[in-house]
Design an enzyme around this catalytic site. Sequence first.
Site, PDB file in Angstrom:
ATOM      1  N   ASN A 147      31.940 -43.510  63.019  1.00 23.76           N
ATOM      2  CA  ASN A 147      33.130 -43.537  62.169  1.00 23.76           C
ATOM      3  C   ASN A 147      32.871 -44.574  61.078  1.00 23.76           C
ATOM      4  O   ASN A 147      33.001 -45.767  61.315  1.00 23.76           O
ATOM      5  CB  ASN A 147      34.354 -43.924  63.022  1.00 23.76           C
ATOM      6  CG  ASN A 147      35.598 -44.139  62.183  1.00 23.76           C
ATOM      7  OD1 ASN A 147      35.640 -43.773  61.005  1.00 23.76           O
ATOM      8  ND2 ASN A 147      36.619 -44.735  62.793  1.00 23.76           N
TER       9      ASN A 147
ATOM     10  N   LYS B 204      34.505 -45.185  58.493  1.00 21.90           N
ATOM     11  CA  LYS B 204      35.740 -45.743  57.892  1.00 21.90           C
ATOM     12  C   LYS B 204      35.595 -45.759  56.368  1.00 21.90           C
ATOM     13  O   LYS B 204      34.977 -44.850  55.808  1.00 21.90           O
ATOM     14  CB  LYS B 204      36.039 -47.125  58.475  1.00 21.90           C
ATOM     15  CG  LYS B 204      36.018 -47.115  60.006  1.00 21.90           C
ATOM     16  CD  LYS B 204      36.558 -48.363  60.638  1.00 21.90           C
ATOM     17  CE  LYS B 204      36.494 -48.225  62.153  1.00 21.90           C
ATOM     18  NZ  LYS B 204      37.095 -49.339  62.857  1.00 21.90           N
TER      19      LYS B 204
ATOM     20  N   HIS C  34      43.370 -42.144  64.634  1.00 22.73           N
ATOM     21  CA  HIS C  34      42.722 -43.449  64.769  1.00 22.73           C
ATOM     22  C   HIS C  34      43.785 -44.539  64.652  1.00 22.73           C
ATOM     23  O   HIS C  34      44.742 -44.398  63.895  1.00 22.73           O
ATOM     24  CB  HIS C  34      41.645 -43.625  63.694  1.00 22.73           C
ATOM     25  CG  HIS C  34      40.800 -44.831  63.928  1.00 22.73           C
ATOM     26  ND1 HIS C  34      41.218 -46.092  63.594  1.00 22.73           N
ATOM     27  CD2 HIS C  34      39.583 -44.963  64.497  1.00 22.73           C
ATOM     28  CE1 HIS C  34      40.274 -46.956  63.953  1.00 22.73           C
ATOM     29  NE2 HIS C  34      39.273 -46.297  64.503  1.00 22.73           N
TER      30      HIS C  34
ATOM     31  N   GLU D 128      43.843 -47.207  63.134  1.00 23.91           N
ATOM     32  CA  GLU D 128      44.061 -47.694  61.752  1.00 23.91           C
ATOM     33  C   GLU D 128      44.978 -46.748  60.984  1.00 23.91           C
ATOM     34  O   GLU D 128      45.756 -47.194  60.135  1.00 23.91           O
ATOM     35  CB  GLU D 128      42.706 -47.878  61.058  1.00 23.91           C
ATOM     36  CG  GLU D 128      41.985 -49.112  61.590  1.00 23.91           C
ATOM     37  CD  GLU D 128      40.477 -49.020  61.604  1.00 23.91           C
ATOM     38  OE1 GLU D 128      39.911 -48.155  60.921  1.00 23.91           O
ATOM     39  OE2 GLU D 128      39.852 -49.823  62.340  1.00 23.91           O
TER      40      GLU D 128
ATOM     41  N   GLU E 206      40.148 -46.008  72.474  1.00 27.53           N
ATOM     42  CA  GLU E 206      39.781 -47.152  71.645  1.00 27.53           C
ATOM     43  C   GLU E 206      40.848 -48.236  71.766  1.00 27.53           C
ATOM     44  O   GLU E 206      41.872 -48.177  71.065  1.00 27.53           O
ATOM     45  CB  GLU E 206      39.668 -46.730  70.178  1.00 27.53           C
ATOM     46  CG  GLU E 206      38.619 -45.669  69.929  1.00 27.53           C
ATOM     47  CD  GLU E 206      38.133 -45.687  68.483  1.00 27.53           C
ATOM     48  OE1 GLU E 206      36.928 -45.906  68.280  1.00 27.53           O
ATOM     49  OE2 GLU E 206      38.956 -45.533  67.573  1.00 27.53           O
TER      50      GLU E 206
ATOM     51  N   GLY F 264      36.507 -53.486  65.943  1.00 28.52           N
ATOM     52  CA  GLY F 264      36.054 -54.357  64.868  1.00 28.52           C
ATOM     53  C   GLY F 264      36.176 -55.840  65.168  1.00 28.52           C
ATOM     54  O   GLY F 264      36.027 -56.674  64.277  1.00 28.52           O
TER      55      GLY F 264
ATOM     56  N   SER G  63      33.892 -51.919  69.273  1.00 32.04           N
ATOM     57  CA  SER G  63      32.776 -52.866  69.319  1.00 32.04           C
ATOM     58  C   SER G  63      31.637 -52.409  70.229  1.00 32.04           C
ATOM     59  O   SER G  63      30.971 -53.233  70.865  1.00 32.04           O
ATOM     60  CB  SER G  63      33.263 -54.270  69.706  1.00 32.04           C
ATOM     61  OG  SER G  63      34.203 -54.750  68.744  1.00 32.04           O
TER      62      SER G  63
END
Length: 271
Positions: free
Chosen positions: A28, A30, A117, A119, A187, A193, A233
């Site tokens: 991904n 991003k 996701h 985000e 996730e 991250g 991560s």
Amino acid sequence: MLEEGPVDFGEGVEHNMTDGRRPLIAGNWKMNGGLDAVDDLAGALAGHMASLAAAPVFDMAVCPPFPLLPMIGAAIEESGVLLGAQDCHAAAKGAHTGDTSAGLLAELGCRLVIVGHSERRTDHDETDDLVRVKAEAAQAAGMAAIVCVGETEAERDAGRALEVVIGQVANSIPAASTAETLVVAYEPVWAIGTGKTATPDDAQEVHGAIRTALAERFGGNAAAAMRILYGGSMKPGNAAELLAKPDIDGGLIGGASLQADDFWAIAQAAG
Ligand code: PGA
């Protein structure tokens, strides 16, 4: 008994579910990667694939930003690396400025679309209902939806991780999903991250609960064939121990997918 016979998961990529779930290693990107990623990242991954002496035992996918899709698609053509997108709109077409339809993504060669996701759930207020209809749009266009779920740190600290994740699974996953059209990505938001990774045992606990929920809804055979990825991560140094867990069927990788060698090392851990 699992379904017999080869399962077509993208052009030229066949695998047999009786042999167990084929790991999926998905990058991904991003909002990262420019034109240089076409050669440095996609081209390099295609080169790694070509260097294998035997057919890979894993599926690999890259999910670049929308504008790069045609060029990345060309760079990985015939390499076995699958093309994926990071989002799609729920509608087939229409007055939705700035959005992209699942149909167009499929036309550009995408086999997968990430939906929900964290985000997007946070930055764009995406609800479970919206994530589900986006996943339905991806499936209707002939692609697999990678439906993301995961608890926040506060929810985990409050002992609510399983409840939150299972609720997202119940409400974000389309009713007509199959092992060919659905991938789940667990996730934990606090691991994305941050360099903090769920321990393999903690991740396995959630993955096992997700598979149980999928079995209750879709039946044991279908659930046994559905892939559940871990994301947050994941990197070369921790991939092998995560992927060794029975219900962790691959990874959705952000930061470490931006370096071809790191991403390839993770894929090696899956093989
Ligand atoms: P990360 O991101 O690997 O950088 O933690 C994973 C993701 O958000 O999909």
